[in-house]
Structure formats: structure tokens, C-alpha cells
Design an enzyme around this catalytic site. Structure first.
Site, PDB file in Angstrom:
ATOM      1  NE  ARG A 152     -29.586  -1.453   6.518  1.00 51.68           N
ATOM      2  CZ  ARG A 152     -28.402  -2.036   6.656  1.00 51.68           C
ATOM      3  NH1 ARG A 152     -27.623  -1.711   7.674  1.00 51.68           N
ATOM      4  NH2 ARG A 152     -27.993  -2.928   5.777  1.00 51.68           N
ATOM      5  CG  HIS A 176     -21.730   0.571  10.272  1.00 53.09           C
ATOM      6  ND1 HIS A 176     -23.024   0.899   9.956  1.00 53.09           N
ATOM      7  CD2 HIS A 176     -21.495  -0.628   9.702  1.00 53.09           C
ATOM      8  CE1 HIS A 176     -23.543  -0.063   9.218  1.00 53.09           C
ATOM      9  NE2 HIS A 176     -22.635  -1.005   9.050  1.00 53.09           N
TER      10      HIS A 176
END
Ligand code: A3D
Length: 323
Positions: A152, A176
Site C-alpha cells: 500500500r 498490523h
């Protein structure tokens, strides 16, 4: 030589995409396991019918019994439930922890030599629990998050700089989610670190900070657009990259949730760090030098993962003992 066997535990959005990518890349035969009757069989048949069109050789099948995963070389776990409105993080933790207990038992019984990649959320706690329940060696159980988070980051940076995504490398550490730690000074365009690109006038510090925040919120951005689920194409592509690194002994350096036993000053925890993946699973943890600010951000991320692991131990004390 017999084809490799890839078992996918969970045949939902990510599971189906994993199966398609594994087929297209001819990584091996694929079995999809799910508790929903008919679902893995239906998806596998539909996917198998893409093989004559796309021209790949792989057998795809579905199973509702763990016997189906017998002898798998790689197991990728996406089984679980997503967070629904009104559900607390602890509620989700409790449900998915039970799922990890079943999955861990199934893997221990039928695929104890597999390389296991966990994708189920909350990722860092679930991969820790899955390792405990399965009893597999720590280097054979790993979590997928960093490859996706850095993908990303790379995509947003390539858009900003109007360069190919292939020439952008990005580095993320930590758990995460909200506390993930993108590292600009280790992220580059063709080897030029991001702080140098700011100096060269390619972007501004403010724009870079916005991109970093967008990367942290990357999952939420997609959930708010989709409304009915979370990202699945890029998470699946990321999981497949890790599986391929193992199956082909590529020695890829990838950011993964790996078990730390003293590295980065942490013990008995799974958290995102760069690792080398090859035929031995996680063959090496790459320990880089962090500056004071990076250390602080990493520690904050570690603390939040420790909080989730502690919550798991409270919900099901048997997880602390392991298999
Ligand atoms: P979804 O499409 O709901 O698929 C989950 C599947 O798991 C369903 O088919 C269920 O029937 C199945 N399942 C539920 N319980 C069990 C069980 N006990 N045994 C076997 N199968 C079971 O979800 P998805 O594919 O979109 O996402 C899967 C997981 O990945 C979720 O936990 C997501 O939060 C997580 N996820 C993680 C990331 C990371 O970067 C870490 C990114 C995106 C999604």
C-alpha cells in the site's frame, strides 16, 4: 516430481483469491477447507473451470474435513469472522481464538511439516495463538501483514512520484493496524531514500506524512468503500508472495509477523519485522538499526500486540501452555 500441495483454511474472499493466484502461478495443487458445507467445493469447482481457459495445470478441490489438508506443503489461514457492528475487539478476539484452536489442531494432525501463513485478524495475536495451538516450530509459522502494508505504501508513493511501483521499495515494521511503523529512511525510489527525495523537491514532508497516515488507514479506507467486507485482492497477492518464496526457496526479504526471541529486544511475541523466507521457512530475522523515534514507535506497536496476546491468555488460558 509430484506437485506441491497448498491448503487454504477458510474459503471466503481471501481464500478464493488465494486459490486463483496459486493456480495461475502453478504453485501446486490447491485444497480449500471451510466449515461451510458446499462452499469450498463450489469455489474449487468454479476455479478449476478457469484452468482450461487460463491454461494452467493444478488440481483444485474443496473439503469440510481436516483430512483434506493431509501432507500440505503450505497452509494459508484466513478462517474466522470479521468484526461486525456492535462487536468489541475482545469479542472478535474470543471468536477467532476458538477458530485458531481448531485450525492449529487440524494442522498439527495432518500437516505438521507445512509452512503456515496466518492472515486472520487481529493478525499479530492470531498468528501467535495459532503457533501455540499447532505446536509447529516458530520458523514455520508466520503472519502476513507487512507485505500488504508495504505494498500500500509503495502504491501511494508511486502515485505521488509518478514512477513505476516496481522502482519503489518501502519498509514497514511493527504490528498490523494503527500502530504500524512505516520507515521513510529505509524506503526508496530506485535506491534514493524518501528524506532525500523531500530535499530534492519531489514531495514535501507534509505530503509524505499524509501518505504514511493513509497507509496506516489502508484497510479502513477499503472497508468504508466496500461496506460489506474488507480488502481481499491485495491481501491474497501478499500471502501468495510469501508462499512462493518458501516453495521456490527464493530467500526473499519480506516484512512479516515473525516470532521474536530476543531480536529487537523482544521475547515471545509475533510482530512485523523484515525476514528472509526460503526453504527453511523464516530463515533469518533482519535486525536493523532504529533511531530513538523509530524505537519508540516500534515499542508502542509491540505494547499493543502484547496487550492482545495477554487478552488471549485471559480468554483461554490453555493457549499460554501451547500444544
Ligand atoms: P471471509 O470472506 O469472511 O472468509 C472467512 C471464511 O472463514 C468464511 O468462508 C468462513 O466460513 C470461514 N470460517 C469461519 N470459521 C471457520 C472455522 N472454524 N474453520 C474454517 N473456516 C472457518 O473473510 P476474508 O476472506 O475477507 O478475510 C479473512 C480474514 O483475513 C479476516 O479475519 C480478516 O480480518 C483478515 N484480513 C487480514 C488482513 C491482514 O493484512 C492481516 C487483510 C485483510 C483481511
Amino acid at each position: 516430481m509430484a506437485r506441491k500441495k497448498i491448503a487454504l483454511i477458510g474459503g471466503g474472499q481471501i481464500g478464493g483469491t488465494l486459490a486463483l493466484l496459486a493456480g495461475l502461478k502453478e504453485l501446486g495443487d490447491v485444497v480449500i477447507f471451510d466449515i461451510a458445507e458446499g462452499l469450498p467445493q463450489g469455489k474449487a469447482l468454479d476455479l478449476a473451470e478457469t484452468s482450461p481457459v487460463e491454461g494452467y495445470n493444478a488440481a483444485l478441490s474443496g473439503a469440510n474435513d481436516y483430512k483434506g489438508i493431509k501432507g500440505a506443503d503450505v497452509v494459508i489461514v484466513t478462517a474466522g469472522v470479521p468484526r461486525k457492528p456492535g462487536m468489541s475487539r475482545d469479542d472478535l478476539l474470543g471468536i477467532n481464538l476458538k477458530v485458531m484452536a481448531q485450525v492449529g489442531e487440524g494442522i498439527a494432525k495432518y500437516a505438521p511439516n507445512a509452512f503456515v501463513i496466518c492472515i486472520t485478524n487481529p493478525l499479530d495475536a492470531m498468528v501467535w495463538a495459532l503457533r501455540q495451538f499447532s505446536g509447529l516450530p516458530h520458523n514455520k509459522v508466520v503472519g502476513m501483514a507487512g507485505v500488504l502494508d508495504s505494498a500500500r505504501f509503495r502504491y501511494f508513493l508511486a502515485e505521488e512520484f509518478k514512477v513505476s511501483v516496481e522502482d519503489v521499495t518501502a519498509f514497514v515494521l511493527g504490528g498490523h493496524g494503527d500502530t504500524m511503523v512505516p520507515l521513510p529512511r529505509y524506503s526508496t525510489v530506485a535506491g534514493i531514500p524518501l528524506p532525500d527525495l523531500v530535499k530534492m523537491g519531489w514531495t514535501t514532508k507534509e505530503k509524505l506524512d499524509q501518505i504514511i497516515q493513509r497507509t496506516r488507514d489502508g484497510g479502513a479506507e477499503i472497508v468504508s468503500l466496500l461496506k460489506t467486507g474488507s480488502a481481499f485482492y491485495a491481501p491474497a497477492a501478499s500471502g501468495i508472495q510469501m508462499a512462493e518464496a518458501y516453495l521456490k526457496d527464493q530467500k526473499r526479504v519480506l516484512p512479516c509477523a515473525a516470532y521474536l526471541d530476543g531480536e529487537y529486544g523482544q521475547k515471545d511475541i509475533y510482530v512485523g519485522v523484515p525476514v528472509v523466507i526460503g526453504e527453511g521457512g523464516v530463515e533469518r530475522i533482519v535486525e536493523i538499526e532504529l533511531n530513538a523515534a523509530e524505537k519508540k514507535a516500534f515499542q508502542k506497536s509491540v505494547d499493543s500486540v502484547v496487550g492482545l496476546i495477554d487478552a488471549c491468555k485471559k480468554i483461554d488460558p490453555s493457549v499460554a501452555k501451547g500444544a
